[in-house]
Write an enzyme that holds these catalytic residues in place. Sequence first.
Site, short mmCIF file in Angstrom:
data_model
loop_
_atom_site.label_atom_id
_atom_site.label_comp_id
_atom_site.label_asym_id
_atom_site.label_seq_id
_atom_site.Cartn_x
_atom_site.Cartn_y
_atom_site.Cartn_z
N HIS A 1 80.79 22.32 23.95
CA HIS A 1 80.24 22.90 23.00
C HIS A 1 80.17 22.49 21.78
O HIS A 1 81.08 21.30 21.61
CB HIS A 1 81.27 24.19 23.22
N GLU B 1 81.92 23.10 19.10
CA GLU B 1 83.24 23.25 18.48
C GLU B 1 84.00 22.02 19.04
O GLU B 1 84.90 21.17 18.42
CB GLU B 1 83.90 24.49 18.91
N ASP C 1 39.83 29.00 34.41
CA ASP C 1 40.09 27.83 33.76
C ASP C 1 40.93 26.78 34.56
O ASP C 1 40.93 25.73 34.44
CB ASP C 1 41.35 28.29 32.60
N GLU D 1 50.56 33.25 28.13
CA GLU D 1 49.27 32.63 27.55
C GLU D 1 48.00 33.31 27.92
O GLU D 1 46.95 32.97 27.82
CB GLU D 1 49.35 31.19 28.40
N LEU E 1 47.91 40.20 28.14
CA LEU E 1 48.59 40.06 26.75
C LEU E 1 48.80 41.55 26.14
O LEU E 1 49.81 42.11 25.73
CB LEU E 1 47.95 39.34 25.86
#
Length: 371
Positions: free
Chosen positions: A54, A56, A204, A297, A303
């Site tokens: 990590h 830290e 596509d 996409e 969408l």
Amino acid sequence: MDQTELDRWHMERALELAERGRGYVEPNPPVGCVIARGAEVLAEGWHRFFGGPHAEAEALRMAGPRAQGATMYVTLEPCCHYGKTPPCTEAIIAAKIARVVVAREDPFPAVAGKGLAQLRQAGIQVDCGLLEEKASALLAPYLKLVTRGRPWVIAKWAMTLDGKIATVCGKSRWITSAEARKIVHQLRGRMDAILVGIRTVLADDPLLLADPPGPRKPCRIVLDSAARLPVESRLVQTASEGPVLVVTGPQAPPDKKEVLAARGCEVLSFPQESWPDRLQALLEELGRRRMTNLLVEGGAEVLGTFFALHEVDEVHAFVAPKIFGGNDAPGAVGGIGVTLPEEAWQLDCPQVQRVGNDVYIWGRVSRRRPS
């Protein structure tokens, strides 16, 4: 420079370091850390990869014995439990850090304030909340996964000046420039998954891989109610190069699902009759798989449904100075839409950039349609 300005300066640097982990550390959060004594920076660190040290721990290793009596600036509450690495709180206490400045608490149930409490019990001064808003923005995908159990959803599309994503004949290669497509590939390269609808695949034949590859190899997801994904498609043909997940409905023919599975695809069937309901179930499943970032996409109906379900968190849109016209040419976002302009989804402080001849607009959704 007074102490307040000094604290902000060091925390700004810690946030810059945290950014370097995006795409490499998920489902862990990207975290940055600075160890300083006054204006002197003793060490820096960030979470570099999932399962690695990590932030830290990295900074403490660099600081060595100089960490004693110093101040640590960290963008997220230090962990206090054993996971893939030991608790950071124990390392901080052992190093005799005098003060810890934290941007925000970690809502992960095993931490959730317990890390700060451990440090305070050890006599360390703890200040929490510095640049919390900035840290929360950086950590937003992680925070959504932890609190809601779902991935951060990024909607992406390329369109013409008149809002079309394809011609009336369904042709879309290429709307935008090579420079714009380069940005898309960079975006893909840090995603856990990329999702499209079956209509987009049939039109596509996309590959949906990042070129060149990024820090992550995304799972490629197809919403395909009837299991129509052609075995000769580039997705199926490259299933060995990156996972392909085909999401089907209850009416999908078993023989078609078996063929796709035999070609290396994972077929995930949901019983819900409504595909928006299946979409909700899918998001829950992706959350269970600890996927942090999902790139959607298209197409337009996919969408539009994500927007209608209030599940879009971020938008990346590319606008080309071209005009396709045509009443039947598809627009970028379909679905039910809004009825009044004031109901529109809006982006919070959108960024605008010219890329080649195109305009690139991106930002986070700040207002979703009221229920």
